[in-house]
Design an enzyme around this catalytic site. Sequence first.
Site, PDB file in Angstrom:
ATOM      1  N   HIS A 180      15.382  36.539 -18.735  1.00 30.82           N
ATOM      2  CA  HIS A 180      16.361  36.370 -18.787  1.00 30.82           C
ATOM      3  C   HIS A 180      15.931  35.192 -18.987  1.00 30.82           C
ATOM      4  O   HIS A 180      16.194  34.799 -17.853  1.00 30.82           O
ATOM      5  CB  HIS A 180      17.119  36.996 -18.451  1.00 30.82           C
ATOM      6  CG  HIS A 180      18.679  36.985 -18.820  1.00 30.82           C
ATOM      7  ND1 HIS A 180      18.609  38.065 -20.479  1.00 30.82           N
ATOM      8  CD2 HIS A 180      19.523  36.965 -18.580  1.00 30.82           C
ATOM      9  CE1 HIS A 180      20.301  37.662 -20.624  1.00 30.82           C
ATOM     10  NE2 HIS A 180      20.303  36.602 -19.482  1.00 30.82           N
ATOM     11  N   THR A 240      16.208  47.808 -14.783  1.00 30.38           N
ATOM     12  CA  THR A 240      16.665  49.232 -14.747  1.00 30.38           C
ATOM     13  C   THR A 240      17.640  49.985 -15.111  1.00 30.38           C
ATOM     14  O   THR A 240      17.913  48.876 -16.486  1.00 30.38           O
ATOM     15  CB  THR A 240      17.489  48.935 -12.993  1.00 30.38           C
ATOM     16  OG1 THR A 240      18.470  48.062 -13.850  1.00 30.38           O
ATOM     17  CG2 THR A 240      16.757  48.921 -12.080  1.00 30.38           C
ATOM     18  N   SER A 287       6.543  33.760 -27.367  1.00 28.76           N
ATOM     19  CA  SER A 287       5.251  32.278 -26.973  1.00 28.76           C
ATOM     20  C   SER A 287       5.505  32.966 -25.676  1.00 28.76           C
ATOM     21  O   SER A 287       4.568  33.046 -24.549  1.00 28.76           O
ATOM     22  CB  SER A 287       6.869  31.440 -26.252  1.00 28.76           C
ATOM     23  OG  SER A 287       7.971  31.560 -26.531  1.00 28.76           O
ATOM     24  N   LEU A 334      21.491  46.699 -17.739  1.00 26.97           N
ATOM     25  CA  LEU A 334      21.639  45.770 -18.982  1.00 26.97           C
ATOM     26  C   LEU A 334      21.290  44.294 -18.203  1.00 26.97           C
ATOM     27  O   LEU A 334      21.775  44.394 -18.140  1.00 26.97           O
ATOM     28  CB  LEU A 334      22.413  46.034 -20.396  1.00 26.97           C
ATOM     29  CG  LEU A 334      21.508  45.278 -21.000  1.00 26.97           C
ATOM     30  CD1 LEU A 334      20.001  44.578 -22.188  1.00 26.97           C
ATOM     31  CD2 LEU A 334      23.007  44.310 -22.429  1.00 26.97           C
TER      32      LEU A 334
HETATM   33  C1  GRF Z   1      12.777  33.975 -24.295  1.00 33.16           C
HETATM   34  O1  GRF Z   1      14.189  33.411 -24.332  1.00 33.16           O
HETATM   35  C2  GRF Z   1      13.288  35.023 -23.179  1.00 33.16           C
HETATM   36  O2  GRF Z   1      13.918  35.109 -21.939  1.00 33.16           O
HETATM   37  C3  GRF Z   1      14.373  36.213 -23.625  1.00 33.16           C
HETATM   38  O3  GRF Z   1      13.736  35.983 -25.382  1.00 33.16           O
HETATM   39  C4  GRF Z   1      13.087  35.452 -25.731  1.00 33.16           C
HETATM   40  C5  GRF Z   1      12.189  35.534 -26.365  1.00 33.16           C
HETATM   41  O4  GRF Z   1      11.290  34.440 -26.906  1.00 33.16           O
HETATM   42  N1  GRF Z   1      14.449  37.251 -23.093  1.00 33.16           N
HETATM   43  P1  GRF Z   1      10.168  34.946 -27.206  1.00 33.16           P
HETATM   44  O5  GRF Z   1       9.925  36.005 -27.993  1.00 33.16           O
HETATM   45  O6  GRF Z   1       8.773  34.752 -25.862  1.00 33.16           O
HETATM   46  O7  GRF Z   1       9.493  33.240 -27.439  1.00 33.16           O
END
Ligand code: GRF
Length: 202
Positions: A109, A141, A13, A144
């Site tokens: 994140h 980086t 998404s 993680l």
């Molecule tokens: C999101 O919450 C993003 O922050 C995290 O993984 C999820 C991915 O969702 N890294 P999508 O695949 O972009 O819908």
Amino acid sequence: MKNIVILISGRGSNMEAVVRAAQAEQWPARIAAVISNKADAKGLEFAAKHGIATAVVSHKDFPSREAFDDALQETIDTFQPDLVVLAGFMRILTPGFVEHYAGRMLNIHPSLLPLFPGLHTHEQAIASGLATHGATVHFVTADLDHGPMVDQATVPVLPGDTPEVLAARVLEQEHELYPRAIRWFIEDRLRIEDGKVHVDHT
Ligand code: GRF
């Protein structure tokens, strides 16, 4: 015209939000490819429907993290990326891979870093009794879910929130936050100095 390569593992998404923003706002950039480590990643369908090149590099086809990252890098580099965008890409990356894309790889994140790196961020935010939660866009980086932060978005944690409800509230913000941050990169407005990101808002 800058080339953006987006890496996904699932729903995609955020990738979709980036593709839509790039089109609607006519960025001086094109989404050159969407690459997944999983053949059944839902987001691949959206990308293909929008005429974006897709590729699958399955981590299961390689004997080690290094071998997978080498193959992934090779595939990514055929698209000559100016920027690599991690959008729900669920793999821990090797230092060599991260180094190769230093200063040109972003991640989103779902927490207000440095709080809650890793998985289950929404559960942790609720369990900690925080009033505010959110998402962070940062340069990648070798550490993680660390790296110079570009921008953050916040949401309230409300009484009775479940991890799913809170995740949905954060995700809505991610879809604004990530395209905006990527656009700043594309417009050469980001500068990393002493481990901190400066955004040129002039
Ligand atoms: C999101 O919450 C993003 O922050 C995290 O993984 C999820 C991915 O969702 N890294 P999508 O695949 O972009 O819908």
